[in-house]
Design an enzyme around this catalytic site. Structure first.
Site, PDB file in Angstrom:
ATOM      1  N   CYS A  45      39.589  46.155  35.903  1.00  0.00           N
ATOM      2  CA  CYS A  45      39.164  45.202  35.362  1.00  0.00           C
ATOM      3  C   CYS A  45      38.791  44.919  33.944  1.00  0.00           C
ATOM      4  O   CYS A  45      37.799  45.551  33.934  1.00  0.00           O
ATOM      5  CB  CYS A  45      39.009  44.127  36.306  1.00  0.00           C
ATOM      6  N   HIS A  73      46.506  40.590  41.056  1.00  0.00           N
ATOM      7  CA  HIS A  73      44.957  40.915  41.154  1.00  0.00           C
ATOM      8  C   HIS A  73      44.910  39.290  39.924  1.00  0.00           C
ATOM      9  O   HIS A  73      43.475  39.265  39.853  1.00  0.00           O
ATOM     10  CB  HIS A  73      44.667  42.040  41.007  1.00  0.00           C
ATOM     11  N   GLU A  74      45.859  39.863  39.787  1.00  0.00           N
ATOM     12  CA  GLU A  74      45.745  38.507  38.177  1.00  0.00           C
ATOM     13  C   GLU A  74      45.688  37.067  38.972  1.00  0.00           C
ATOM     14  O   GLU A  74      44.565  36.014  38.684  1.00  0.00           O
ATOM     15  CB  GLU A  74      47.335  38.655  37.288  1.00  0.00           C
ATOM     16  N   HIS A 103      42.644  35.894  39.634  1.00  0.00           N
ATOM     17  CA  HIS A 103      41.225  35.359  38.765  1.00  0.00           C
ATOM     18  C   HIS A 103      41.662  33.819  38.626  1.00  0.00           C
ATOM     19  O   HIS A 103      40.402  33.283  38.142  1.00  0.00           O
ATOM     20  CB  HIS A 103      41.670  36.231  37.356  1.00  0.00           C
TER      21      HIS A 103
END
Length: 161
Positions: free
Chosen positions: A103, A145-146, A149
């Site tokens: 990341c 993953h994004e 966030h």
């Protein structure tokens, strides 16, 4: 030339917040197009394969997914960059797989993270069009993953779960 933005680092509060949705009135706006351009330039500059607006100190539901081979991910498959506003995962495959993740907000740390092998995602384009796309393998991992966030989750938070 696009602007390269500073990237928030692990421990900063912005990375723990739930990002606000992009309002319909913001679709196709100058600031949103400039944000997407700066996000893309910053991601490329730092050899990322995806990026989320909260990583650039903007708590909005905007992500870019752009798998491609680079020094950090030499085996990544090539795909065109996709900008997603207000992405939602509609379906996760039952099949999961482990894969190495890093990341831009957690430099010099990588780990094996379990994710769904494929996902169906609903999102808006910069112009406001509604899209539904199925992602598989590495691109699916990037999307998950994004989107994490946008919910204030870093990949390292998943290691202790």
């Amino acid at each position: 030339m696009s602007v390269i933005l500073p990237v928030a680092q692990r421990g900063e509060d912005i990375l723990k917040l739930k990002a606000a949705p992009v309002a319909e009135s913001e679709f196709n706006s100058d600031w949103l197009l400039q944000l997407a351009s700066a996000m893309h330039a910053t991601m490329l500059e730092r050899n990322g394969v995806g990026i989320a607006a909260p990583q650039l100190y903007i708590s909005k539901q905007v992500i870019i997914v752009a798998s491609r081979s680079n020094p950090r991910y030499p085996d990544a498959p090539e795909m065109d960059a996709v900008v997603m506003l207000n992405p939602q995962i509609l379906e996760f495959s039952e099949a999961t797989c482990f894969g190495e993740e890093g990341c831009l907000s957690v430099p010099d740390e990588r780990a094996q993270v379990e994710r769904a092998q494929s996902i169906k995602v609903l999102y808006h384009t910069l112009a406001g069009d509604v899209m539904e796309t199925v992602f598989e393998g590495f691109p699916a991992r990037i999307v998950q993953h994004e989107i994490d966030h946008l919910n204030g989750i870093l990949f390292v938070d998943r290691l202790t779960a």
